[in-house]
Structure formats: structure tokens, C-alpha cells
Design a protein around this motif. Structure first.
Motif, PDB file in Angstrom:
ATOM      1  N   MET A 201       0.824  -1.206   0.000  1.00 51.54           N
ATOM      2  CA  MET A 201       0.000   0.000   0.000  1.00 51.54           C
ATOM      3  C   MET A 201       0.860   1.258   0.000  1.00 51.54           C
ATOM      4  O   MET A 201       1.770   1.428   0.797  1.00 51.54           O
ATOM      5  CB  MET A 201      -0.902  -0.015   1.235  1.00 51.54           C
ATOM      6  N   ASN A 202       0.569   2.154  -0.946  1.00 56.56           N
ATOM      7  CA  ASN A 202       1.118   3.511  -0.993  1.00 56.56           C
ATOM      8  C   ASN A 202      -0.055   4.462  -0.791  1.00 56.56           C
ATOM      9  O   ASN A 202      -1.159   4.196  -1.290  1.00 56.56           O
ATOM     10  CB  ASN A 202       1.754   3.816  -2.346  1.00 56.56           C
ATOM     11  N   ALA A 203       0.136   5.573  -0.103  1.00 59.60           N
ATOM     12  CA  ALA A 203      -0.947   6.534   0.113  1.00 59.60           C
ATOM     13  C   ALA A 203      -0.372   7.934   0.240  1.00 59.60           C
ATOM     14  O   ALA A 203       0.719   8.122   0.782  1.00 59.60           O
ATOM     15  CB  ALA A 203      -1.745   6.185   1.376  1.00 59.60           C
ATOM     16  N   TRP A 204      -1.103   8.916  -0.287  1.00 58.18           N
ATOM     17  CA  TRP A 204      -0.702  10.313  -0.117  1.00 58.18           C
ATOM     18  C   TRP A 204      -0.664  10.655   1.369  1.00 58.18           C
ATOM     19  O   TRP A 204      -1.477  10.165   2.155  1.00 58.18           O
ATOM     20  CB  TRP A 204      -1.655  11.249  -0.844  1.00 58.18           C
ATOM     21  N   SER A 205       0.243  11.519   1.760  1.00 58.38           N
ATOM     22  CA  SER A 205       0.549  11.732   3.187  1.00 58.38           C
ATOM     23  C   SER A 205      -0.156  12.919   3.819  1.00 58.38           C
ATOM     24  O   SER A 205      -0.027  13.140   5.030  1.00 58.38           O
ATOM     25  CB  SER A 205       2.059  11.944   3.345  1.00 58.38           C
ATOM     26  N   ASP A 206      -0.896  13.725   3.053  1.00 59.37           N
ATOM     27  CA  ASP A 206      -1.368  15.007   3.574  1.00 59.37           C
ATOM     28  C   ASP A 206      -2.262  14.875   4.792  1.00 59.37           C
ATOM     29  O   ASP A 206      -2.120  15.640   5.763  1.00 59.37           O
ATOM     30  CB  ASP A 206      -2.082  15.807   2.477  1.00 59.37           C
ATOM     31  N   VAL A 207      -3.188  13.917   4.801  1.00 59.59           N
ATOM     32  CA  VAL A 207      -4.128  13.825   5.922  1.00 59.59           C
ATOM     33  C   VAL A 207      -3.408  13.352   7.180  1.00 59.59           C
ATOM     34  O   VAL A 207      -3.659  13.855   8.287  1.00 59.59           O
ATOM     35  CB  VAL A 207      -5.305  12.896   5.574  1.00 59.59           C
ATOM     36  N   VAL A 208      -2.498  12.406   7.027  1.00 56.83           N
ATOM     37  CA  VAL A 208      -1.720  11.946   8.187  1.00 56.83           C
ATOM     38  C   VAL A 208      -0.893  13.087   8.762  1.00 56.83           C
ATOM     39  O   VAL A 208      -0.821  13.265   9.987  1.00 56.83           O
ATOM     40  CB  VAL A 208      -0.830  10.751   7.785  1.00 56.83           C
ATOM     41  N   LEU A 209      -0.275  13.895   7.903  1.00 59.46           N
ATOM     42  CA  LEU A 209       0.498  15.026   8.403  1.00 59.46           C
ATOM     43  C   LEU A 209      -0.398  16.092   9.021  1.00 59.46           C
ATOM     44  O   LEU A 209       0.038  16.831   9.917  1.00 59.46           O
ATOM     45  CB  LEU A 209       1.348  15.625   7.285  1.00 59.46           C
ATOM     46  N   ASN A 210      -1.640  16.191   8.560  1.00 64.75           N
ATOM     47  CA  ASN A 210      -2.581  17.115   9.202  1.00 64.75           C
ATOM     48  C   ASN A 210      -2.968  16.646  10.597  1.00 64.75           C
ATOM     49  O   ASN A 210      -3.445  17.434  11.414  1.00 64.75           O
ATOM     50  CB  ASN A 210      -3.855  17.258   8.352  1.00 64.75           C
ATOM     51  N   HIS A 211      -2.762  15.363  10.861  1.00 62.54           N
ATOM     52  CA  HIS A 211      -3.034  14.775  12.173  1.00 62.54           C
ATOM     53  C   HIS A 211      -1.791  14.003  12.609  1.00 62.54           C
ATOM     54  O   HIS A 211      -1.786  12.766  12.633  1.00 62.54           O
ATOM     55  CB  HIS A 211      -4.251  13.851  12.105  1.00 62.54           C
ATOM     56  N   PRO A 212      -0.719  14.711  12.945  1.00 62.14           N
ATOM     57  CA  PRO A 212       0.565  14.049  13.210  1.00 62.14           C
ATOM     58  C   PRO A 212       0.526  13.055  14.362  1.00 62.14           C
ATOM     59  O   PRO A 212       1.411  12.200  14.457  1.00 62.14           O
ATOM     60  CB  PRO A 212       1.508  15.225  13.505  1.00 62.14           C
ATOM     61  N   GLU A 213      -0.502  13.159  15.206  1.00 59.37           N
ATOM     62  CA  GLU A 213      -0.618  12.194  16.302  1.00 59.37           C
ATOM     63  C   GLU A 213      -0.856  10.779  15.777  1.00 59.37           C
ATOM     64  O   GLU A 213      -0.672   9.793  16.524  1.00 59.37           O
ATOM     65  CB  GLU A 213      -1.751  12.604  17.251  1.00 59.37           C
ATOM     66  N   THR A 214      -1.276  10.658  14.510  1.00 61.98           N
ATOM     67  CA  THR A 214      -1.522   9.329  13.941  1.00 61.98           C
ATOM     68  C   THR A 214      -0.266   8.687  13.360  1.00 61.98           C
ATOM     69  O   THR A 214      -0.274   7.494  13.055  1.00 61.98           O
ATOM     70  CB  THR A 214      -2.581   9.413  12.828  1.00 61.98           C
ATOM     71  N   ARG A 217       0.935   5.459  14.631  1.00 63.94           N
ATOM     72  CA  ARG A 217      -0.010   4.345  14.537  1.00 63.94           C
ATOM     73  C   ARG A 217      -0.188   3.840  13.108  1.00 63.94           C
ATOM     74  O   ARG A 217      -0.914   2.886  12.874  1.00 63.94           O
ATOM     75  CB  ARG A 217      -1.368   4.759  15.111  1.00 63.94           C
ATOM     76  N   VAL A 218       0.469   4.492  12.159  1.00 61.34           N
ATOM     77  CA  VAL A 218       0.412   4.030  10.770  1.00 61.34           C
ATOM     78  C   VAL A 218       1.335   2.820  10.619  1.00 61.34           C
ATOM     79  O   VAL A 218       2.515   2.898  10.982  1.00 61.34           O
ATOM     80  CB  VAL A 218       0.847   5.143   9.792  1.00 61.34           C
ATOM     81  N   PRO A 219       0.840   1.682  10.130  1.00 57.97           N
ATOM     82  CA  PRO A 219       1.708   0.503   9.960  1.00 57.97           C
ATOM     83  C   PRO A 219       2.920   0.814   9.095  1.00 57.97           C
ATOM     84  O   PRO A 219       2.847   1.554   8.115  1.00 57.97           O
ATOM     85  CB  PRO A 219       0.778  -0.510   9.276  1.00 57.97           C
ATOM     86  N   ARG A 220       4.038   0.215   9.458  1.00 56.87           N
ATOM     87  CA  ARG A 220       5.306   0.544   8.814  1.00 56.87           C
ATOM     88  C   ARG A 220       5.468  -0.063   7.427  1.00 56.87           C
ATOM     89  O   ARG A 220       6.504   0.142   6.786  1.00 56.87           O
ATOM     90  CB  ARG A 220       6.475   0.119   9.722  1.00 56.87           C
ATOM     91  N   ASP A 221       4.453  -0.761   6.961  1.00 54.40           N
ATOM     92  CA  ASP A 221       4.520  -1.286   5.599  1.00 54.40           C
ATOM     93  C   ASP A 221       3.737  -0.421   4.613  1.00 54.40           C
ATOM     94  O   ASP A 221       3.630  -0.763   3.437  1.00 54.40           O
ATOM     95  CB  ASP A 221       4.022  -2.732   5.546  1.00 54.40           C
ATOM     96  N   ILE A 222       3.207   0.710   5.069  1.00 55.74           N
ATOM     97  CA  ILE A 222       2.513   1.645   4.189  1.00 55.74           C
ATOM     98  C   ILE A 222       3.500   2.718   3.737  1.00 55.74           C
ATOM     99  O   ILE A 222       4.130   3.383   4.563  1.00 55.74           O
ATOM    100  CB  ILE A 222       1.309   2.300   4.882  1.00 55.74           C
ATOM    101  N   VAL A 223       3.644   2.889   2.425  1.00 54.61           N
ATOM    102  CA  VAL A 223       4.550   3.893   1.878  1.00 54.61           C
ATOM    103  C   VAL A 223       3.828   5.234   1.826  1.00 54.61           C
ATOM    104  O   VAL A 223       2.757   5.356   1.224  1.00 54.61           O
ATOM    105  CB  VAL A 223       5.024   3.502   0.464  1.00 54.61           C
ATOM    106  N   MET A 224       4.402   6.247   2.458  1.00 51.21           N
ATOM    107  CA  MET A 224       3.829   7.586   2.453  1.00 51.21           C
ATOM    108  C   MET A 224       4.332   8.358   1.234  1.00 51.21           C
ATOM    109  O   MET A 224       5.547   8.494   1.023  1.00 51.21           O
ATOM    110  CB  MET A 224       4.211   8.334   3.728  1.00 51.21           C
ATOM    111  N   LEU A 225       3.408   8.840   0.444  1.00 51.51           N
ATOM    112  CA  LEU A 225       3.726   9.668  -0.728  1.00 51.51           C
ATOM    113  C   LEU A 225       3.540  11.118  -0.327  1.00 51.51           C
ATOM    114  O   LEU A 225       2.413  11.631  -0.295  1.00 51.51           O
ATOM    115  CB  LEU A 225       2.811   9.307  -1.896  1.00 51.51           C
TER     116      LEU A 225
END
Length: 385
Positions: A201-214, A217-225
Motif C-alpha cells: 500500500m502507498n498513500a498520499w501523506s497530507d491527511v496523516v500530516l494534518n493529524h501528526p498524532e496518527t 499508529r500508521v503501519p510501517r509497511d505503508i509507503v507515504m507519498l
């Protein structure tokens, strides 16, 4: 010296290797015009010459889903045959065709349809309601048709710009548990689907960075774009937070060719160079240079070619390209233009936006004149008259 058929060549050792494993291009095929297969095949050949080794297409709803025909009606969609032919052509040119599909946000064209409106977070919105069981079932049905066409392990699920989240049906849930956690819960459901279909899984990172507390908790096998399209992008500068969380990452600048008449070349090369430098600093997997088609995709593909070539150069060796000389070198390589006049013209047209006296993020202000209705609030140049 080495001699061959009477010619002498000085002996030398060439030590050259790419800085990144992933050197990609992301091309919008959904915001207006859908490219013909022949156009995409020609693009692949150009990208291969520049040692790009990954291509992603933004299709949103412009794919011929058999189980959901309503979502592509009227959009000249890409077909499964188009994808398989394109993938074979990519393979011949040492390029991976990586699937990409909107899976959470940017579903507006689908959610406006009567049969899918019940899945919307907000009436006439653009975001799937993550707490509705039908949302993940719908995404799974799209994946079942789309993903088997692709050989690449990586899969971009998008999930960016979920603007409506917490403003409609999930309002109470987001107040109780936090918007970031509600977002992450649905992201994890999508991750299970990726695992089911054998994809990374690859996913754009904007929402996670908008909520840095998450982030933790993001699994380490997800690639942040991690994307950002302006020179000295604030979001790109936050790449260190993703690296610190131990998440794999790709840096994603843009060609600055959308919402323009003739590109924003100065912004493009500054943005791309920033992304490549940060990717190198944080040991990212690579650089994915995005080429969007916002608000109708009015720009010609030719407008994007020089920024795409510059992105390829920066992906191979960050910071090495000579900015001043690049337009002429590009025109010689791409068009056989010995005197470089085409390059001069491309550079001149790509810097006109700087003469307006006003700047806007993500656009050339002159393009506001092409949008309807022509009213002061839609036209940045109106205020200068």
C-alpha cells in the motif's frame, strides 16, 4: 587509447548510478481529457529515454468498470485492454506501471450519482463515509476489477484531501474519537484489502500530516507519498516527521503545468529540486513527479515535458542539472533542436506568469480568464485592472 575502425577513443571509466530506486511520473487521466492509448505509449517511450522507471495514472472514474458502468459513462474511459497493452509497452521499456485509484477522498464524480450518493459523507460531497459498511465494500469491488490487470506490487490508494470528513455523517464520531483516528481506521481497512490482493500500500501523506498524532499508529509497511507543489513547499519540508516515524516514503513534487497557459517553469524546477534533495536527505525510496489536470486539464502534454525531463534528471542525480542550460539541452535532446531556440521559447513562455505582479498557489493567474463564470471572485487579474 582504444582503437576501433581507425578511430581512437580515450580510455575512461564511467561511474554512474541512480540516486533512487523509484524514479516515477504520475499523470492525470481523469480531470478533463482522457489520453488515447497511443499518447500514453509515446509518453512511455520518452520517459524511458530519460531513465524514468515508474509510471502511475490518475484515473479516478475514467476506467471501464464492468460492475459499476454508471461511474464512467460519458468519460471515454481507459479499458482493461488499454491497461494491459500499456503495461506490456512499459515492460519493454523497463518501466513499472503502478496502479493508482481514489479510495476515500476525491470521489465526487461517483458520489454525485444517485446510486452512490448514500455512501457520501456530505450531500454533494467528495469523500466516502468511512463508517458506512457500504463504503469499503464498494472500494473492494473496484479493486477486484482493477488490480488484477497490474503486475506491480505497489499500489497507490490515494486517500488524500478527505475534506468532508467530520463535517457530515461522522461529525459525532470525529468529535468523540478524533478525526485523525477515524481517518486511520478506514485507512487500515483499505490496507487489509491491499493485503488480500497482494499489494504494498502507498498513500498520499497530507491527511496523516494534518493529524501528526496518527503517525506512530500508521503501519510501517505503508509507503507515504509526501506531496507539495510550490517552491519551498511546507509539506515537503515536513518529510523528516515521516522518516522519524520509520515509514517508507516517496517525495512527490509537480510539473507546475496544470492551471497554466504555458507552465510555471521557475516554480517547477525549484519544487522538483527541493523534493529530490529531501528524498536524498531522508533516504526515501524515490521521487514521483506529478502532472495534474485540475479544472479541466486544459494544458497540452507538451507543456509538461520539460518539467518531466527535469524531474528525471533530479531523480537520477539530485542537484546536478544546470538550471540555466537545461532548457536548451532539453530541446536538443527532445526535439533535435541544434540551436536551442525551442528551449528558449519554452523557458520564456514558462516564466510569463512571473510578470503578472501577483502570485497564486497551484496556478498561473491568467488561467482564471478561461474559467466560467467570469466574475471578480474567480479572476485574480480583475483586481489589477
Amino acid at each position: 587509447a582504444c582503437k576501433y575502425r581507425g578511430a581512437a577513443l580515450a580510455c575512461m571509466k564511467i561511474d554512474d548510478a541512480p540516486a533512487f530506486a523509484r524514479r516515477g511520473v504520475y499523470h492525470d487521466c481523469a480531470r478533463g481529457k482522457v489520453p488515447r492509448l497511443e499518447t500514453l505509449l509515446g509518453l512511455v517511450e520518452r520517459l524511458a529515454e530519460w531513465k524514468i522507471n515508474e509510471l502511475q495514472l490518475y484515473v479516478e472514474n475514467a476506467f471501464r468498470f464492468e460492475k459499476h458502468p454508471a461511474i464512467w459513462q460519458g468519460y471515454s474511459p481507459l479499458t482493461p485492454s488499454d491497461i494491459t497493452k500499456l503495461q506490456a509497452h512499459c515492460g519493454r521499456h523497463h518501466i513499472r506501471l503502478v496502479p493508482s485509484l481514489s479510495s476515500f477522498g476525491h470521489m465526487e464524480k461517483v458520489l454525485l450519482l444517485k446510486q452512490y450518493a448514500p455512501l457520501n459523507e456530505l450531500p454533494h460531497g467528495s469523500t466516502l463515509c468511512p463508517t458506512d459498511p457500504g463504503s469499503i465494500r464498494f472500494v473492494e469491488e473496484l479493486y477486484e476489477e482493477f488490480l488484477p490487470l497490474f503486475e506491480a506490487e505497489d499500489f497507490n490508494v490515494c486517500c488524500d484531501e478527505t475534506w468532508d470528513l467530520g463535517k457530515g455523517r461522522t461529525y459525532d464520531e470525529c468529535r468523540r474519537r478524533g478525526e485523525g483516528q477515524v481517518y486511520l481506521d478506514f485507512l487500515l481497512k483499505i490496507r487489509k484489502l491491499c493485503q488480500k490482493f497482494g499489494r504494498r500500500m502507498n498513500a498520499w501523506s497530507d491527511v496523516v500530516l494534518n493529524h501528526p498524532e496518527t503517525l506512530d499508529r500508521v503501519p510501517r509497511d505503508i509507503v507515504m507519498l509526501n506531496w507539495g507543489y510550490e517552491a519551498d513547499s511546507e509539506r515537503l519540508n515536513r518529510s523528516g516527521e515521516i522518516a522519524k516515524a520509520g515509514l517508507p516514503m516517496v517525495l512527490c513534487p509537480g510539473t507546475s503545468s496544470w492551471n497554466t497557459i504555458a507552465s510555471r517553469w521557475t516554480n517547477a524546477h525549484q519544487n522538483i529540486r527541493q523534493a529530490a534533495a529531501l528524498a536524498k536527505r531522508y533516504s526515501a525510496e524515490g521521487v514521483l513527479n506529478t502532472d495534474w489536470g485540475d479544472l479541466g486539464h486544459r494544458q497540452f502534454l507538451a507543456v509538461s515535458l520539460m518539467p518531466l525531463a527535469f524531474g528525471a534528471a533530479e531523480s537520477w542525480k539530485p542537484g546536478a542539472a544546470d538550471i540555466e542550460a537545461f532548457p536548451r539541452r532539453f530541446s536538443r535532446q527532445a526535439f533535435g533542436d541544434a540551436d536551442g531556440r525551442i528551449g528558449d521559447a519554452i523557458e520564456a513562455l514558462g516564466t510569463i506568469y512571473l510578470r503578472y505582479g501577483i502570485t497564486q498557489a497551484n496556478r498561473d493567474p491568467m488561467t482564471s480568464n478561461l474559467q466560467e463564470p467570469l466574475r471578480p471572485e474567480n479572476n485574480a487579474l480583475w483586481y489589477t485592472l
